[in-house]
Motif scaffolding. Sequence first.
Motif, short mmCIF file in Angstrom:
data_model
loop_
_atom_site.label_atom_id
_atom_site.label_comp_id
_atom_site.label_asym_id
_atom_site.label_seq_id
_atom_site.Cartn_x
_atom_site.Cartn_y
_atom_site.Cartn_z
N UNK A 1 0.83 -1.19 -0.03
CA UNK A 1 0.01 -0.10 0.08
C UNK A 1 0.92 1.25 -0.10
N UNK A 2 0.80 2.22 -0.79
CA UNK A 2 1.42 3.39 -0.88
C UNK A 2 1.16 3.96 0.45
N UNK A 3 2.52 5.00 0.81
CA UNK A 3 2.20 5.61 2.20
C UNK A 3 2.51 7.06 1.76
N UNK A 4 1.20 8.05 2.15
CA UNK A 4 1.54 9.41 1.74
C UNK A 4 2.69 9.98 2.27
N UNK A 5 3.33 10.91 1.50
CA UNK A 5 4.36 11.71 2.17
C UNK A 5 4.15 13.40 1.96
N UNK A 6 4.57 13.91 2.91
CA UNK A 6 4.40 15.53 2.57
C UNK A 6 5.84 16.19 2.96
N UNK A 7 6.17 16.98 2.07
CA UNK A 7 7.31 17.80 2.09
C UNK A 7 7.00 19.21 2.44
N UNK A 8 7.33 19.82 3.65
CA UNK A 8 6.70 21.03 3.70
C UNK A 8 7.65 22.03 4.57
N UNK A 9 7.51 23.17 4.50
CA UNK A 9 8.55 24.19 4.75
C UNK A 9 7.89 25.06 6.06
N UNK A 10 8.58 24.98 7.02
CA UNK A 10 7.97 25.70 8.48
C UNK A 10 9.18 26.52 9.12
N UNK A 11 9.21 27.85 9.28
CA UNK A 11 10.08 28.30 9.81
C UNK A 11 9.95 28.86 11.33
N UNK A 12 8.59 28.29 11.89
CA UNK A 12 8.29 28.33 13.00
C UNK A 12 7.37 27.09 13.38
N UNK A 13 7.63 26.34 14.13
CA UNK A 13 6.71 25.22 14.40
C UNK A 13 6.66 24.91 16.00
N UNK A 14 5.71 24.41 16.59
CA UNK A 14 5.71 23.91 18.01
C UNK A 14 6.48 22.41 18.05
N UNK A 15 7.33 22.39 19.12
CA UNK A 15 8.08 20.98 19.28
C UNK A 15 7.23 20.26 20.04
N UNK A 16 7.62 19.00 20.33
CA UNK A 16 6.77 18.01 21.00
C UNK A 16 6.21 18.67 22.45
N UNK A 17 6.92 19.21 22.98
CA UNK A 17 6.42 20.07 24.57
C UNK A 17 5.75 21.28 24.06
N UNK A 18 5.34 21.57 23.12
CA UNK A 18 4.54 22.78 22.75
C UNK A 18 5.25 24.22 22.54
N UNK A 19 6.63 24.20 22.74
CA UNK A 19 7.47 25.24 22.79
C UNK A 19 7.62 25.67 21.12
N UNK A 20 7.55 26.82 20.95
CA UNK A 20 8.11 27.38 19.52
C UNK A 20 9.52 27.20 19.15
N UNK A 21 9.59 26.57 18.00
CA UNK A 21 11.02 26.42 17.51
C UNK A 21 11.40 27.42 16.39
N UNK A 22 12.00 28.42 16.45
CA UNK A 22 12.30 29.35 15.42
C UNK A 22 13.57 28.63 14.48
N UNK A 23 13.29 28.50 13.25
CA UNK A 23 14.13 28.23 12.49
C UNK A 23 14.81 29.33 11.30
#
Length: 537
Positions: free
Chosen positions: A495-517
Amino acid sequence: MSSATGWKPLIFAAAMMLSLASSALAEEGTPSLNEVLAERLEEQEVALRAFYAARDGRPAWQEAATVAALATALRTLDGDGLTPQDYRPDMLVAAHRQALDEQSPPAARARFDLQASQTLLMALRHLQRGKVDPYRIDPGWEVPIEAPPLDLAAISQAVDARRVEQAFASARPSAPPYERLRSSLSRYRHIARQGGWPMMPPRPQSLRPGDRHDDVRLLRERLAILGELEVMAAHVAGEPASGTPDPRRYDETLVAAVERFQQRHLLEVDGIVGPRTRAALNVPVATRIDQIRVNLERARWLLHGLPDSFVLVDIAGYRIRYFRPDGEVWRSRIVVGRPYRRTPSLRSKITHLTINPTWTVPPTILREDVLPRVRRNLGYLWQQDLMVLSPSGRRLDPRDVDWWRPGNVILRQRAGPQNALGRVVLRFPNDHLVYLHDTPAQALFDREQRAFSSGCIRVQGVLELAQHLFDDTGTDARVSTLVASGRTRNIHLERPVPVILHYWTVHPDEGGQLVFRPDIYQRDAALLEALDGPLAR
């Protein structure tokens, strides 16, 4: 009887007659509001017609309280990083007063009702799919926006109940990262209203653990504003009191807070406040607010219609996650394309894996990277285990090729541990010829910022990911056995598995804190300009 008193009965009688005549005219020939609406809807867009169909053709905005609820909801859109004045809530209220004046004909009322509904649907569309069309600012965009249809019946009910904000909430992405970005936007705007944070003076020397310096006071204040309150807990303003820690000393508590800051800004985590860390500390709060707004827009493009199980490549964050069918999440580091060979944003499906791949040098890499090295040293071909082939696949002797005018020669690297693609490649259809793969250059995964490839994505621990894909799709294969065979083989997933390549310069980490890239591909400015630009009505 005075003349003024005598005219009053006549004026009243005339008014009554005019009223009766108007009513008779309305009954005979003047169309009603509902009839005017129905007639004008025939030439409106599909979404507007569907909204009124969900209302059985009834007008929506004839009551002042309902219009006020819409205006109030529009003013809350700043919480999503949108600009409320784009939707003109104040003009909407004023236009309603004018349209519902006693002398206003049904046509004016109908016109206002349609305009207000268009504003509602536009706001809902922007909340759900984004204000900016990604194709406008990125011609190579390949990620379809798969937002579900709006529940117009529920939205109509919310309008009638004057709960327009409830309708807005139903349109927003429901994924937790979106709400975390919204709450962070509110928090950073609060910091801005309080005056922002202090700037660290530019210095040639770095602050190191154990140093004593006046800048340490500013550093404490700067981090405390972000929530690192423990760095201030044991310190008082002015000179340190007896037995109180020196606020000018770069102590262990502050070092730990700096390391957390570095981790959340993709800096080398060493606790040293050098030029790059100081520069990140000095980014104004207004700039951080704009970054969050830009990434809220990206979230509206992506965070709908996500499958239960898929692979998500976070380009600017140098991370990959595989959301497995059992609810577990596999995470790892990646290396992405250099700024001049960008990894694209796209959405596809992983269809098959190549085990022990060979690598055919792509034309751009051949022209720009490999040929200059071969011209300097023909031995480069043997060092890299590169075969020289004709277009038909016939093996050529490298010494017989004019490397200044090589024609259509093909360079192919044999399979093996030193192959540029490593031992496994995960393939998915796309126009950019990119894929996920192994790499012999494992040391690059130790870097915090990892834009070193020519566009494809190198994955740390990709053999483990490959086995997960086999297991989760019912594909009967063992990666370790296939690799050990040394044979080059394509293994198709059941079964094919969906894959998404996306660009975020800010995103919450696993703990909910923002990571600025870092904005490695310089995409934020164009998106911010479009986000703040005029509406495409």
